[in-house]
Design a protein around this motif. Sequence first.
Motif, PDB file in Angstrom:
ATOM      1  N   ALA A  29       0.768  -1.313  -0.165  1.00  0.00           N
ATOM      2  CA  ALA A  29      -0.150   0.116  -0.081  1.00  0.00           C
ATOM      3  C   ALA A  29       0.889   1.184   0.023  1.00  0.00           C
ATOM      4  O   ALA A  29       0.415   2.382  -0.583  1.00  0.00           O
ATOM      5  CB  ALA A  29      -0.844  -0.128   1.289  1.00  0.00           C
ATOM      6  N   ALA A  30       2.030   1.336   0.684  1.00  0.00           N
ATOM      7  CA  ALA A  30       2.846   2.328   0.836  1.00  0.00           C
ATOM      8  C   ALA A  30       3.616   2.512  -0.525  1.00  0.00           C
ATOM      9  O   ALA A  30       4.116   3.722  -0.906  1.00  0.00           O
ATOM     10  CB  ALA A  30       3.727   2.157   1.820  1.00  0.00           C
ATOM     11  N   VAL A  31       3.856   1.641  -1.567  1.00  0.00           N
ATOM     12  CA  VAL A  31       4.610   1.692  -2.739  1.00  0.00           C
ATOM     13  C   VAL A  31       4.105   1.601  -3.997  1.00  0.00           C
ATOM     14  O   VAL A  31       4.480   2.036  -4.938  1.00  0.00           O
ATOM     15  CB  VAL A  31       5.917   0.797  -2.399  1.00  0.00           C
ATOM     16  N   ASN A  32       2.929   0.837  -3.857  1.00  0.00           N
ATOM     17  CA  ASN A  32       2.261   0.450  -5.234  1.00  0.00           C
ATOM     18  C   ASN A  32       1.905   1.861  -6.165  1.00  0.00           C
ATOM     19  O   ASN A  32       1.258   2.678  -5.387  1.00  0.00           O
ATOM     20  CB  ASN A  32       0.815  -0.309  -5.089  1.00  0.00           C
ATOM     21  N   GLY A  33       2.427   1.968  -7.305  1.00  0.00           N
ATOM     22  CA  GLY A  33       2.075   3.217  -8.016  1.00  0.00           C
ATOM     23  C   GLY A  33       2.921   4.486  -7.767  1.00  0.00           C
ATOM     24  O   GLY A  33       2.518   5.265  -8.271  1.00  0.00           O
ATOM     25  N   PHE A  34       3.766   4.463  -6.460  1.00  0.00           N
ATOM     26  CA  PHE A  34       4.667   5.337  -6.135  1.00  0.00           C
ATOM     27  C   PHE A  34       5.855   5.278  -7.026  1.00  0.00           C
ATOM     28  O   PHE A  34       6.720   4.650  -6.970  1.00  0.00           O
ATOM     29  CB  PHE A  34       4.819   5.109  -4.683  1.00  0.00           C
ATOM     30  N   ALA A  35       6.023   6.584  -7.953  1.00  0.00           N
ATOM     31  CA  ALA A  35       7.256   6.655  -8.859  1.00  0.00           C
ATOM     32  C   ALA A  35       8.430   6.598  -8.090  1.00  0.00           C
ATOM     33  O   ALA A  35       8.461   7.647  -7.182  1.00  0.00           O
ATOM     34  CB  ALA A  35       7.029   7.844  -9.677  1.00  0.00           C
ATOM     35  N   GLY A  36       9.354   5.855  -8.171  1.00  0.00           N
ATOM     36  CA  GLY A  36      10.722   5.803  -7.538  1.00  0.00           C
ATOM     37  C   GLY A  36      10.698   5.204  -6.012  1.00  0.00           C
ATOM     38  O   GLY A  36      11.757   5.551  -5.336  1.00  0.00           O
ATOM     39  N   ALA A  37       9.634   4.411  -5.760  1.00  0.00           N
ATOM     40  CA  ALA A  37       9.753   3.764  -4.744  1.00  0.00           C
ATOM     41  C   ALA A  37      10.803   2.885  -4.392  1.00  0.00           C
ATOM     42  O   ALA A  37      11.422   2.279  -5.157  1.00  0.00           O
ATOM     43  CB  ALA A  37       8.351   2.861  -4.511  1.00  0.00           C
ATOM     44  N   ARG A  38      11.476   2.830  -3.201  1.00  0.00           N
ATOM     45  CA  ARG A  38      12.482   2.116  -2.814  1.00  0.00           C
ATOM     46  C   ARG A  38      12.041   1.486  -1.356  1.00  0.00           C
ATOM     47  O   ARG A  38      11.811   1.954  -0.366  1.00  0.00           O
ATOM     48  CB  ARG A  38      13.709   3.233  -2.381  1.00  0.00           C
TER      49      ARG A  38
END
Length: 216
Positions: A29-38
């Motif tokens: 939920a914290a990274v899905n679809g978030f550009a540049g997620a690490r």
Amino acid sequence: MGKRAKSKFYVVWVGRDPGVHGSWAECEAAVNGFAGARYKGFVTRDEAERAYREGASAHWGLGGGGGQKRARDAAPRDPDGRPREGLCVDAACNGAGGQVEYRGVLLPEEREVFKVGPLPTGTNNIGEFLALVHGLAYLQREASDLPVYSDSRVAIGWVRRRKSRSGWVEDGTAGAKLQELVRRAETWLSRHHYTTEIRKWETADWGEIPADFGRK
């Protein structure tokens, strides 16, 4: 090589909710679809909390968990180029409109980690597409940075376009269960960001893909 310990805690350095998360659902939920997620998975909370304090530069991209991508030739290979690590997927179909099944096999141990079917009324391309999407979802759940291999250029193309192009599904002649699986796979692709590298299995150089059903 033994089985990798499964990640139980996930660090998000860059995402909607940075910090240590206790489940893959929270991390996703914290990274899905978030550009540049690490982000990356760890076995213990202590490891995860230490990694979060040390920062992404000390851990992200160094192997062992999700949120990173291996360099194209980073995975160990045999002298002929055959990969020693990865998830291999393949499908089998008893002719156009026949029964379809697919599975995923992990290298190096050649351990089957999922298998679906046989399902009535489909095509080999549909099975290859479903196998590849299932493989991507499996590796994401496991927070694994392994590449996924398919011997189907058609399926790889469909996945990269995030939609199948099969008349058997579009005209409604595929079985109901297969139609449902294709819809779910396309929905997953539309809603999930993945960093897994999709690679073509070079059958002419390496032999049949280890997930092959051996029916040729």
